[in-house]
Each structure stands twice: as C-alpha cells, then as structure tokens.
Design a protein around this motif. Structure first.
Motif, short mmCIF file in Angstrom:
data_model
loop_
_atom_site.label_atom_id
_atom_site.label_comp_id
_atom_site.label_asym_id
_atom_site.label_seq_id
_atom_site.Cartn_x
_atom_site.Cartn_y
_atom_site.Cartn_z
N THR A 119 -25.97 42.56 36.95
CA THR A 119 -26.98 40.86 37.13
C THR A 119 -25.83 39.75 36.95
N GLY A 120 -24.32 39.74 37.52
CA GLY A 120 -23.77 38.89 38.17
C GLY A 120 -23.34 38.05 36.46
N CYS A 121 -22.75 38.03 35.78
CA CYS A 121 -22.59 37.48 34.72
C CYS A 121 -21.12 36.65 35.02
N VAL A 122 -20.15 37.36 35.11
CA VAL A 122 -19.45 36.44 35.89
C VAL A 122 -19.31 35.16 36.48
N PHE A 123 -20.63 35.09 37.35
CA PHE A 123 -21.13 34.24 37.94
C PHE A 123 -22.68 33.92 38.12
N GLY A 124 -22.21 33.45 36.37
CA GLY A 124 -23.27 32.82 35.53
C GLY A 124 -24.25 33.16 35.45
N GLY A 125 -24.69 34.25 36.14
CA GLY A 125 -26.02 35.72 36.16
C GLY A 125 -25.88 36.04 34.13
#
Length: 73
Positions: free
Chosen positions: A36-42
């Motif tokens: 869920t895109g943690c590295v992208f701020g998700g």
C-alpha cells in the motif's frame, strides 16, 4: 509493466503478494496485494492470519515520490 494476474487466478492456495503499490489492500480471487505504498507516503499494511484481517498504519512520511499515482483498484 504489471499484469492484473489476480483477476484470472483460480488456484486453491491463498496468495499474498506485493511490489504492486495500491491505495488499499483488497482480496481478488484468493489473492491479496499488501503493498500500500508506504515508501510513497501511503500506508504500511499487514495481514493477520488465519483471521484474514488487514491492518494498516499511515506512513511516517513520503520517503520517495512515486513515478505515477498508486493504483486505486
């Protein structure tokens, strides 16, 4: 290029996968994407097994800007 293989999946095994960032985790034909895109701020998302409970927490910050928006489906 990421192919929507889960839409065609008909296997008996439950499949947990990642590396396909989505806005939220969701089951599709006994397969779930937990990226869920943690590295992208998700969000950082986990699956509690055998309950099949999805748990997510917001990212601390955006570590890397995504090249394109996260998938919404």
């Amino acid at each position: 290029m990421r192919l929507p293989w889960a839409e065609e999946y008909r296997g008996a095994a439950e499949v947990v996968y990642g590396h396909t960032p989505m806005l939220r985790a969701r089951w599709v034909n006994r397969a779930i994407c937990l990226d869920t895109g943690c590295v992208f701020g998700g969000e950082l998302t986990a699956l509690r097994w055998p309950e099949r409970e999805v748990v997510s927490v917001p990212a601390e910050r955006e570590w890397c800007a995504p090249a394109r928006p996260l998938a919404d489906d």
